[in-house]
Design a protein around this motif. Sequence first.
Motif, mmCIF file in Angstrom:
data_model
loop_
_atom_site.group_PDB
_atom_site.id
_atom_site.type_symbol
_atom_site.label_atom_id
_atom_site.label_comp_id
_atom_site.label_asym_id
_atom_site.label_seq_id
_atom_site.Cartn_x
_atom_site.Cartn_y
_atom_site.Cartn_z
ATOM 1 N N ALA A 199 9.658 2.551 -10.685
ATOM 2 C CA ALA A 199 10.097 1.031 -10.402
ATOM 3 C C ALA A 199 10.260 0.922 -9.058
ATOM 4 O O ALA A 199 10.665 1.650 -8.399
ATOM 5 C CB ALA A 199 11.483 1.180 -11.202
ATOM 6 N N LEU A 200 9.805 -0.413 -8.616
ATOM 7 C CA LEU A 200 9.732 -0.505 -7.332
ATOM 8 C C LEU A 200 10.358 -1.881 -7.139
ATOM 9 O O LEU A 200 10.050 -2.857 -7.754
ATOM 10 C CB LEU A 200 8.260 -0.519 -6.775
ATOM 11 N N GLY A 201 11.120 -2.047 -5.908
ATOM 12 C CA GLY A 201 11.526 -3.226 -5.405
ATOM 13 C C GLY A 201 10.952 -3.878 -4.267
ATOM 14 O O GLY A 201 10.351 -2.928 -3.515
ATOM 15 N N TYR A 247 0.671 6.430 -7.245
ATOM 16 C CA TYR A 247 -0.633 7.017 -7.231
ATOM 17 C C TYR A 247 -0.338 8.587 -6.756
ATOM 18 O O TYR A 247 -0.686 9.342 -7.762
ATOM 19 C CB TYR A 247 -1.597 6.678 -6.158
ATOM 20 N N ASP A 248 0.466 8.867 -6.010
ATOM 21 C CA ASP A 248 0.673 10.398 -5.601
ATOM 22 C C ASP A 248 1.351 10.941 -6.675
ATOM 23 O O ASP A 248 1.215 12.337 -7.015
ATOM 24 C CB ASP A 248 1.049 10.605 -4.229
ATOM 25 N N SER A 261 0.826 -1.294 0.076
ATOM 26 C CA SER A 261 0.075 0.154 0.050
ATOM 27 C C SER A 261 0.902 1.261 0.132
ATOM 28 O O SER A 261 0.392 2.389 -0.652
ATOM 29 C CB SER A 261 -0.834 -0.068 1.150
ATOM 30 N N SER A 262 1.830 1.287 0.766
ATOM 31 C CA SER A 262 2.876 2.440 0.580
ATOM 32 C C SER A 262 3.439 2.701 -0.653
ATOM 33 O O SER A 262 3.518 3.852 -1.332
ATOM 34 C CB SER A 262 3.892 2.482 1.552
ATOM 35 N N VAL A 301 -0.709 -8.246 -4.709
ATOM 36 C CA VAL A 301 -1.223 -6.930 -3.833
ATOM 37 C C VAL A 301 -1.575 -5.557 -4.329
ATOM 38 O O VAL A 301 -2.404 -4.946 -4.552
ATOM 39 C CB VAL A 301 -0.896 -7.070 -2.210
ATOM 40 N N PHE A 302 -0.299 -5.296 -5.048
ATOM 41 C CA PHE A 302 -0.265 -3.994 -5.720
ATOM 42 C C PHE A 302 -1.329 -3.836 -6.957
ATOM 43 O O PHE A 302 -1.976 -3.076 -6.971
ATOM 44 C CB PHE A 302 1.332 -3.776 -6.295
ATOM 45 N N GLU A 303 -1.303 -4.889 -7.600
ATOM 46 C CA GLU A 303 -2.104 -4.776 -8.816
ATOM 47 C C GLU A 303 -3.458 -4.516 -8.553
ATOM 48 O O GLU A 303 -4.100 -3.686 -9.089
ATOM 49 C CB GLU A 303 -1.764 -6.024 -9.867
ATOM 50 N N LYS A 304 -3.769 -5.656 -7.345
ATOM 51 C CA LYS A 304 -5.296 -5.497 -7.163
ATOM 52 C C LYS A 304 -5.695 -4.142 -6.554
ATOM 53 O O LYS A 304 -6.891 -3.636 -6.674
ATOM 54 C CB LYS A 304 -5.565 -6.756 -6.047
ATOM 55 N N ALA A 305 -4.841 -3.698 -5.727
ATOM 56 C CA ALA A 305 -5.240 -2.496 -4.880
ATOM 57 C C ALA A 305 -5.211 -1.345 -6.015
ATOM 58 O O ALA A 305 -6.070 -0.313 -5.776
ATOM 59 C CB ALA A 305 -4.159 -2.221 -4.048
ATOM 60 N N LEU A 306 -4.484 -1.324 -6.854
ATOM 61 C CA LEU A 306 -4.440 -0.236 -7.922
ATOM 62 C C LEU A 306 -5.753 -0.278 -8.696
ATOM 63 O O LEU A 306 -6.255 0.653 -9.078
ATOM 64 C CB LEU A 306 -3.123 -0.409 -8.825
#
Length: 179
Positions: free
Chosen positions: A107-109, A31-32, A24-25, A115-120
């Motif tokens: 780009a995120l590690g 998102y931000d 989520s972070s 979880v990221f995809e579903k939340a987005l």
Amino acid sequence: MKRTLAAGLVILFAAGPSFADDASSKLSFFYDSCVSSGPDFERTAERAKADEWPSMAEDMALTFTPMENPEALEGWIVSGGEAESFQALVVSRADVGGKTVEGCTVALGDVDADVFEKALVEKVNAVSAGEEQGQDRVYKRYTATINGRSEAITLTLPLYAKGSDQIIASTVAEQQIEH
């Protein structure tokens, strides 16, 4: 998205910690920075300067942008020290069919890709626009309307997510001119 991207990701993410950060972070960062107000080259460059983010080499930034032949391109390493997982941000601008479009990519590690995809998808009410599978990555395309602005979102995810993944999330939209 360029297919050479996967090779660059291995190098960039190799030094990251072995635990998964809170998805989520990471979603909030994307998102931000890129989605809520759409991609905005100037705004992002000003933020990077104010926050003193280290610049990324142009050839490396180019591997992250979803646009071919951008007219303007800048990238920064936002975090990735020993205590933090890797985060980079790239903005670009290009002429596509006579219209100026801007792109914003993170780009995120060490993020849980599922979880990221579903939340987005849930957060922006994204609609699937197709996907393409590479040798070890899957490229998922979405469309969303955020604050009246149409955005094309692309996620570059591992083919087999393991919970501490390396992902790339991009959004592209027509440039907004403030009046």
